[in-house]
Design an enzyme around this catalytic site. Sequence first.
Site, PDB file in Angstrom:
ATOM      1  N   ARG A   1       0.838  -1.288   0.084  1.00 49.81           N
ATOM      2  CA  ARG A   1      -0.083  -0.259   0.086  1.00 49.81           C
ATOM      3  C   ARG A   1       0.775   1.092   0.003  1.00 49.81           C
ATOM      4  NH1 ARG A   1      -5.317  -1.195   3.640  1.00 49.81           N
ATOM      5  NH2 ARG A   1      -5.873  -3.264   1.929  1.00 49.81           N
TER       6      ARG A   1
ATOM      7  N   ASP B   1     -15.301  10.509  12.076  1.00 48.65           N
ATOM      8  CA  ASP B   1     -14.009   9.585  11.804  1.00 48.65           C
ATOM      9  C   ASP B   1     -12.804  10.279  11.896  1.00 48.65           C
ATOM     10  OD1 ASP B   1     -14.404   6.818   9.824  1.00 48.65           O
ATOM     11  OD2 ASP B   1     -12.499   7.921   9.566  1.00 48.65           O
TER      12      ASP B   1
END
Length: 267
Positions: free
Chosen positions: A33, A137
Amino acid sequence: MLSDDTFGEIAALMHGAVGLSLPPHKKALVASRLGQRIQRLGLSGYEAYLARIRGRADADEFQVAVDLLTTHETYFFRERRHFDLLERELSSGPPRSIAAWSAACSYGDEAYSIAMLLTDLEMQGRTRPGWSVLATDISDQVLREAREAVFPAERLRELTPQQLKRHCLRGEGEAEGQVALRDEVASRVAFGRLNLCETIDVPGPFDVIFLRNVLIYFDAPTKAAVVDAVAAQLRPGGLFFIGTAEGRLSSCVPLQPLGPGAYRRAA
Ligand SMILES: C[S@@+](CC[C@H](N)C(=O)[O-])C[C@H]1O[C@@H](n2cnc3c(N)ncnc32)[C@H](O)[C@@H]1O
């Protein structure tokens, strides 16, 4: 190549800042990633990237790294049984005004699903009009998109045709395949940034808390601390949901199991 030392430092950085648990078997995932990001930035390698995010030298890039190492997978009415349970619970007894919190809301699908349910219950006189939904979040990027209230139609696949008609507008032309939420629902969700591993400062107490599919990122002590801190924001008798794949909870807050991933705070 991602060396063990650099991987260890990245893992410690992520754990310290956002509670992310990256055990050794996740090294390949981290390498892949971050590797793509490193290429895109034209950096020489993982050490150079670490230097950039270490000590939050580049706070924006640090956030990109967190986003790359977590998943934002979500969709409307995910784990429908939780919404069914919520509907049943709110429909029993006299109508109340409900405060709900989606505590790791990603793109907002979960929070907007709660708002749709509460809108419908309000129309049927089963909940009082003053209800509210808070959605938080850690990622600014997902919060930005959540506030837009426009989604790929595929993410609303669990809505009934009636719900789609009542709460959504289908895009046409260039917006084909996109769905916008009607303002009656979109305007009822308040979004904010919150790291669950830091001090939890929210306008509680809440009647309903969804803390779903985020505990999987944390190691056992972090998970316990987050559950205690979030559940402390729950009113006695309030409902608490975690992902059904996240195991059973143990918490200092008295939570009685109601079904898979569903709990009620003891009165
Ligand atoms: C898989 S999504 C879950 C979305 C939704 N709750 C659901 O179940 O569909 C997990 C979310 O947790 C957020 N997250 C990860 N670590 C966090 C932290 N320390 N504090 C707050 N949010 C966090 C990620 O940014 C991501 O959007």
